[in-house]
Design a protein around this motif. Structure first.
Motif, PDB file in Angstrom:
ATOM      1  N   UNK A  90       1.001  -1.093   0.070  1.00  0.00           N
ATOM      2  CA  UNK A  90      -0.154  -0.045   0.010  1.00  0.00           C
ATOM      3  C   UNK A  90       0.956   1.140   0.045  1.00  0.00           C
ATOM      4  N   UNK A  91       1.980   1.317   0.826  1.00  0.00           N
ATOM      5  CA  UNK A  91       2.790   2.533   0.957  1.00  0.00           C
ATOM      6  C   UNK A  91       3.869   2.540  -0.106  1.00  0.00           C
ATOM      7  N   UNK A  92       4.274   1.604  -0.479  1.00  0.00           N
ATOM      8  CA  UNK A  92       5.324   1.527  -1.502  1.00  0.00           C
ATOM      9  C   UNK A  92       5.050   1.475  -2.756  1.00  0.00           C
ATOM     10  N   UNK A 128       0.182   3.914   7.878  1.00  0.00           N
ATOM     11  CA  UNK A 128       0.581   5.028   6.766  1.00  0.00           C
ATOM     12  C   UNK A 128       1.276   5.949   7.547  1.00  0.00           C
ATOM     13  N   UNK A 129       0.808   6.244   8.853  1.00  0.00           N
ATOM     14  CA  UNK A 129       1.123   7.297   9.834  1.00  0.00           C
ATOM     15  C   UNK A 129       3.029   7.031  10.108  1.00  0.00           C
ATOM     16  N   UNK A 130       3.144   5.565  10.092  1.00  0.00           N
ATOM     17  CA  UNK A 130       4.371   5.355  10.400  1.00  0.00           C
ATOM     18  C   UNK A 130       5.462   5.150   9.157  1.00  0.00           C
ATOM     19  N   UNK A 131       4.790   4.751   8.136  1.00  0.00           N
ATOM     20  CA  UNK A 131       5.704   4.444   7.134  1.00  0.00           C
ATOM     21  C   UNK A 131       5.457   5.331   5.719  1.00  0.00           C
ATOM     22  N   UNK A 133       5.560   8.701   4.004  1.00  0.00           N
ATOM     23  CA  UNK A 133       5.900  10.051   4.361  1.00  0.00           C
ATOM     24  C   UNK A 133       4.979  10.847   3.655  1.00  0.00           C
ATOM     25  N   UNK A 134       4.063  10.710   2.850  1.00  0.00           N
ATOM     26  CA  UNK A 134       3.107  11.582   2.025  1.00  0.00           C
ATOM     27  C   UNK A 134       1.937  11.816   2.674  1.00  0.00           C
ATOM     28  N   UNK A 135       1.599  10.866   3.972  1.00  0.00           N
ATOM     29  CA  UNK A 135       0.320  10.683   4.671  1.00  0.00           C
ATOM     30  C   UNK A 135      -0.118  12.236   4.753  1.00  0.00           C
TER      31      UNK A 135
END
Length: 277
Positions: A90-92, A128-131, A133-135
């Motif tokens: 999701x984040x990457x 998302x908060x932890x991983x 950066x664009x959150x």
């Protein structure tokens, strides 16, 4: 009730499982008789029903009892950061692809269904908060839904025991949960406010339509309870619920390729997902 004295006749078992199927899309076969009868016995005792015919009368007159019966059939076994590889994806991969054409402040919608007692949806927010950066650059809306109204109530309350928290790093637990009280820890208010919880039934076209469209949908370990017809119906509903180019994440034993051609298989470094065609 015991193993030698069935609570339901063959015909009544069929009537009950058909009722659950029509309401949820979940099919319980004959080999699940004990599972079905055990939950029915609990509801009959709670309503003071003498037999199944008596309980059927209660169901016809009391919509709330019908919901309580459905609640009793749901499976809410989960924990934080389950199938973590999908969160990494999701984040990457998924979100960077989605926001490639978005501007700062634009809305990005993520749906967790079924969200069980909240761990699934809160995991997305925590990750998302932890991983990612664009959150804070985009307006991230996270929605959790489940057919089980008891599970939704528990999610809103946001209290979790040791097992549910066992996969989270200690610093994450300390940073986003209140101190332990009575064997549980409660999600901090700021995190609670970042996730919206609502009841929703994947098998109900009208209910699904009210949810709007999402950029990412996590629908894990639900379709395994559906038969072929229900899976195809669910695929159509999920397709409509995804924005063009949106991504669908299923459980590790599930495959959309065997259900529908409405999605394109996407092999990212961390996980396999399905994109709306």
């Amino acid at each position: 009730m015991n193993a030698d004295t069935p609570l339901l006749s063959k015909e009544d078992l069929g009537r009950l499982t058909d009722f659950v199927y029509r309401r949820t899309g979940m099919r319980f076969e004959k080999k699940k008789r004990y599972y079905v009868e055990r939950r029915l016995a609990e509801r009959m005792a709670a309503t003071g029903s003498r037999d199944f015919a008596d309980y059927q009368s209660v169901l016809r007159l009391d919509g709330a009892e019908a919901q309580r019966l459905i609640n009793s059939f749901t499976v809410n076994e989960t924990y934080f950061f389950r199938e973590e590889h999908q969160l990494r994806c999701l984040s990457r991969s998924m979100l960077p692809e989605i926001v490639r054409t978005r501007r700062p402040g634009d809305l990005v919608r993520i749906w967790s269904m079924p969200c069980s007692t909240g761990e699934e949806a809160y995991s997305i927010a925590l990750w998302l908060l932890e991983n990612w950066a664009m959150v804070d650059v985009y307006h991230i809306e996270i929605v959790g839904s489940d057919i089980d109204t008891n599970a939704i109530a528990a999610a809103i309350e946001g209290r979790y025991g040791t097992r549910a928290l066992s996969k989270l790093p200690p610093e994450v637990v300390d940073g986003y949960f209140e101190s332990e009280a009575h064997g549980t820890r409660e999600i901090i208010d700021d995190l609670k406010e970042s996730v919206k919880f609502v009841p929703c039934n994947l098998a109900d076209e009208g209910a699904m339509a009210t949810m709007g469209q999402f950029d990412v949908i996590f629908c894990r370990n639900l379709l395994i309870y559906f038969d072929e017809e229900s899976r195809k119906l669910a695929a159509r509903h999920l397709h409509r619920a995804l924005a063009p180019g949106g991504y669908l994440c299923l459980g590790h034993t599930e495959s959309m390729n065997r259900i529908s051609d409405l999605f394109e298989l996407c092999r990212f470094p961390d996980a396999i997902t399905y994109r709306r065609c």
